[in-house]
Design an enzyme around this catalytic site. Structure first.
Site, PDB file in Angstrom:
ATOM      1  N   HIS A 162      -3.138  -5.232   0.239  1.00 17.40           N
ATOM      2  CA  HIS A 162      -2.919  -5.471   1.525  1.00 17.40           C
ATOM      3  C   HIS A 162      -2.914  -7.106   1.701  1.00 17.40           C
ATOM      4  CE1 HIS A 162      -2.558  -1.414   4.135  1.00 17.40           C
ATOM      5  NE2 HIS A 162      -3.593  -1.212   3.565  1.00 17.40           N
ATOM      6  N   GLU A 196      -1.264  -8.752   3.650  1.00 22.78           N
ATOM      7  CA  GLU A 196      -0.981  -9.622   4.863  1.00 22.78           C
ATOM      8  C   GLU A 196      -2.267 -10.209   5.303  1.00 22.78           C
ATOM      9  OE1 GLU A 196      -1.009  -6.965   3.976  1.00 22.78           O
ATOM     10  OE2 GLU A 196      -1.553  -5.368   5.747  1.00 22.78           O
ATOM     11  N   CYS A 207       0.899  -1.091   0.036  1.00 21.98           N
ATOM     12  CA  CYS A 207      -0.125   0.346  -0.484  1.00 21.98           C
ATOM     13  C   CYS A 207       0.529   1.352   0.076  1.00 21.98           C
ATOM     14  CB  CYS A 207      -1.080  -0.567   0.986  1.00 21.98           C
ATOM     15  SG  CYS A 207      -2.445   0.746   0.845  1.00 21.98           S
TER      16      CYS A 207
HETATM   17  N1  GLN Z   1      -1.965   6.324   2.963  1.00 20.66           N
HETATM   18  C1  GLN Z   1      -2.114   6.279   1.490  1.00 20.66           C
HETATM   19  C2  GLN Z   1      -3.169   5.973   1.212  1.00 20.66           C
HETATM   20  O1  GLN Z   1      -4.057   7.306   1.652  1.00 20.66           O
HETATM   21  C3  GLN Z   1      -1.877   4.517   1.833  1.00 20.66           C
HETATM   22  C4  GLN Z   1      -3.037   3.731   2.581  1.00 20.66           C
HETATM   23  C5  GLN Z   1      -1.925   2.541   3.174  1.00 20.66           C
HETATM   24  O2  GLN Z   1      -0.870   2.215   3.615  1.00 20.66           O
HETATM   25  N2  GLN Z   1      -3.110   1.935   3.692  1.00 20.66           N
HETATM   26  O3  GLN Z   1      -3.862   5.796   0.096  1.00 20.66           O
END
Ligand code: GLN
Length: 607
Positions: free
Chosen positions: A525, A527, A398
């Site tokens: 994500h 994970e 992310c």
């Molecule tokens: N801050 C980034 C976004 O909003 C990444 C978010 C995250 O890593 N969950 O896209």
């Protein structure tokens, strides 16, 4: 439907969530279908707004629910997919009651905690318990309900009252209460002390709940006379008193419970003897034994914002662990505070700076996890640059993928001012931009949350292979910003490949550097869907690359199940038997499984 309620007494942090998940796993091993509900007696309607530093990570479900990290434990142990409604909070219950009050549903009555809040809690439990979570049709056989907090907390009172009524309502034979408590040993006399447990059971009874089973946390197995005393004072049969003594990692807990015949005690209370079979934990046992004997380390630098509290990245750590066990390596997590890698630290605290860089350079792989806000972003960019230039295996999750893109734009495309508009709205090269699915002007509800589909655009890339060469994959998201689609061509011309995209082709989901041994980033994500026996593909790729096994894994097309129980390495599991008490002991007695800098990092007993 049968219900198992797990409550906690004496102190918080007893590993109640892990215990409840382990009970669920044990019942599942007996051939029952199991679902679970976590009750969090706080006022937040969900965990989405809570600081990971204070409360541990926000776990994300398929339906986009942002929930307590305990639901992650349930999903991992039981291999199920829960819904947002499986996490009940005081806020959710009050909101539903207040909504009904505004609609006039209470027909002029005074709306009160008893009966309106308590009724709403019971109805919620009954409704949610019926939702199938294991991919099969129809409701599960047993619902494990974990009540967060400790008996006696003001916040949990309405839930206790509701659960007392509920146990009466579903009747004996359908409800089993397991109380998790603590039996401390005082160093001076070395005696196991039962008084705290006696008091907490008395408190429970005073509130109208009677425990059927006691699960006592202690350093060693309870002595017989201690069990007898507890039995006498707490009115619980001695065979229903279990000891959760310290074990090297949480995978042992279900085995510990089985060895003490916890399943028989529970099945008896639930009138299920004869319906359920003897527990089959063969695969689980084999994997736990493999985990126990791992010795060859794989060092992963975790370059994050929060390094003090491993719960902040619990699922990432678990995903790393699942992959490491599959690769027969002992996971060593090197925590690197992103800010420590930055130039300002070099000036202000040169020792800290040097130490951070030494840790990074001593690692076999680098992981930059997700995050929000600009703290440490520059340090993360430096870590990605280091991994890219030095061909060190890298996985960006992310925000971790977004900073890898920013780094590439700055270093390779020469766009020095390139940035995400999250950190610099005025940047002349916005390579990561706000791309909500709904409104662009309202912050509320703009997060892209939950399961979305990614299609592989490059069939033979490493990520596609790791995902078994499937043409698409569904993974969970939690973000607002994404790679600017208008700059994608420019990146691809310079060698950064966007191998996975959404169905429109406009949202970049997976990046890869084909010229690098393993440089992968994902907007999602991965994970959250990693399981002990089914490591997440991209984490498996990272660990395999970091331990020199990526080619072997890719030849298997990342088929994790082919790696177990025999593994890719040559680690031969040896047989380890349980002995009552302290045969198997961890260095600091926690219920945990992830090693950090060679030490146990205490993320198992976190509740
Ligand atoms: N801050 C980034 C976004 O909003 C990444 C978010 C995250 O890593 N969950 O896209």
């Amino acid at each position: 439907m049968k219900y198992v309620l797990v409550t906690g007494g004496v102190v918080s942090g007893l590993g109640k969530g892990v215990t409840a998940s382990s009970i669920g796993l044990l019942l599942k091993a007996c051939g029952l279908r199991v679902t679970s509900i976590k009750i969090d007696p706080y006022l937040n309607t969900d965990a989405g707004t809570m600081s990971p530093f204070e409360h541990g990570e926000v776990f994300v479900l398929d339906d986009g629910g942002e929930v307590d990290l305990d639901l992650g434990n349930y999903e991992r142990f039981l291999d199920i997919k829960l819904t947002r409604d499986n996490n009940i909070t005081t806020g959710k219950i009050y909101q539903s009651v207040l909504d009904n009050e505004r609609k006039g549903d209470y027909l002029g009555k005074t709306v009160q905690v008893v009966p309106h809040i308590t009724d709403a809690i019971q109805k919620w439990i009954e409704r949610v318990a019926l939702i199938p979570v294991d991919g099969k049709e129809g409701p599960a056989d047993v619902c494990v309900i974990e009540l967060g907090g400790t008996i006696g907390d003001i916040e949990s009172m309405p839930f206790i009252e509701a659960l007392g009524q509920f146990s009466y309502h579903v009747g004996p034979g359908n409800f089993c209460l397991i109380h998790v408590s603590l039996v401390p040993v005082l160093n001076v006399v070395g005696e196991q002390k039962t008084k705290p447990t006696q008091h907490s059971v008395r408190g429970l009874r005073g509130l109208g709940l009677t425990p059927n089973i006691l699960a006592c946390r202690s350093t060693k197995a309870l002595e017989d006379n201690v069990k007898a005393k507890l039995s006498q004072f707490c009115h619980v049969a001695a065979e229903n008193i279990l000891t959760l003594y310290d074990v090297p990692n949480i995978w042992h807990i279900p085995l510990l419970l089985r060895d003490q015949k916890a399943h028989e005690a529970i099945l008896k209370e639930l009138n299920l003897i004869g319906v359920a079979r003897e527990p089959d934990l063969q695969e689980w046992t084999a994997r736990t034994r493999v985990y126990d004997i791992l010795h060859e380390p794989v060092r992963i630098a975790m370059v994050g914002k929060y390094t003090g509290l491993s719960d902040s990245y619990l699922s990432v750590l678990k995903a790393l662990l699942h992959a490491s066990v599959a690769c027969r390596r002992k996971l060593v997590v090197e925590w690197v505070a992103a800010g420590d890698l930055e130039d300002v630290t070099a000036k202000e605290a040169p020792d800290v700076y040097k130490n951070a860089w030494d840790l990074l350079k001593g690692s076999d792989g680098v992981l930059v996890p997700g995050g929000f806000g600009d703290r440490g972003v520059q340090g993360k960019i430096l870590a990605a640059k280091y991994a890219r230039e030095n061909k060190v295996p890298f996985l960006g999750v992310c925000l971790g993928m977004q900073i890898a893109v920013i780094e590439f734009a700055r270093s390779v495309l020469g766009l020095h001012d390139a940035n995400s508009t999250e950190f610099d709205p005025e940047t002349s090269y916005p390579c990561v931009i706000f791309m909500p699915e709904g409104s662009k002007t309202h912050m509320g509800g703009t997060m892209r949350l939950g399961s979305r589909r990614t299609f592989f655009k490059v069939p033979n890339c490493k990520s596609a292979k790791l995902y078994n060469n499937d043409s698409f994959v569904d993974e969970r998201h939690r973000h607002r910003y994404e790679v600017n689609p208008n700059m994608v061509q420019q990146f691809e011309n310079a060698g950064l490949s966007f191998v996975g995209r959404d169905e429109t082709g406009q949202r970049m989901e997976i990046i890869e550097l084909p010229s690098h041994p393993y440089f992968v980033g994902a907007q999602f994500h991965p994970e959250f869907k990693s399981r002990p026996g089914k490591p997440s593909a991209l984490f498996l790729g990272l660990i395999a690359a970091a331990s020199g096994q990526l080619d072997a894994v890719l030849q298997n097309y990342g088929h994790a199940s082919k790696l177990l129980p025999n593994g890719i390495g040559n680690g031969k599991p040896t047989v380890k038997t349980y002995q009552n008490g302290n045969a198997i002991k961890s260095s600091n007695g926690s219920l945990n499984g992830v090693y950090s800098n060679g030490n146990d990092n205490g993320n198992g007993a976190h509740h």
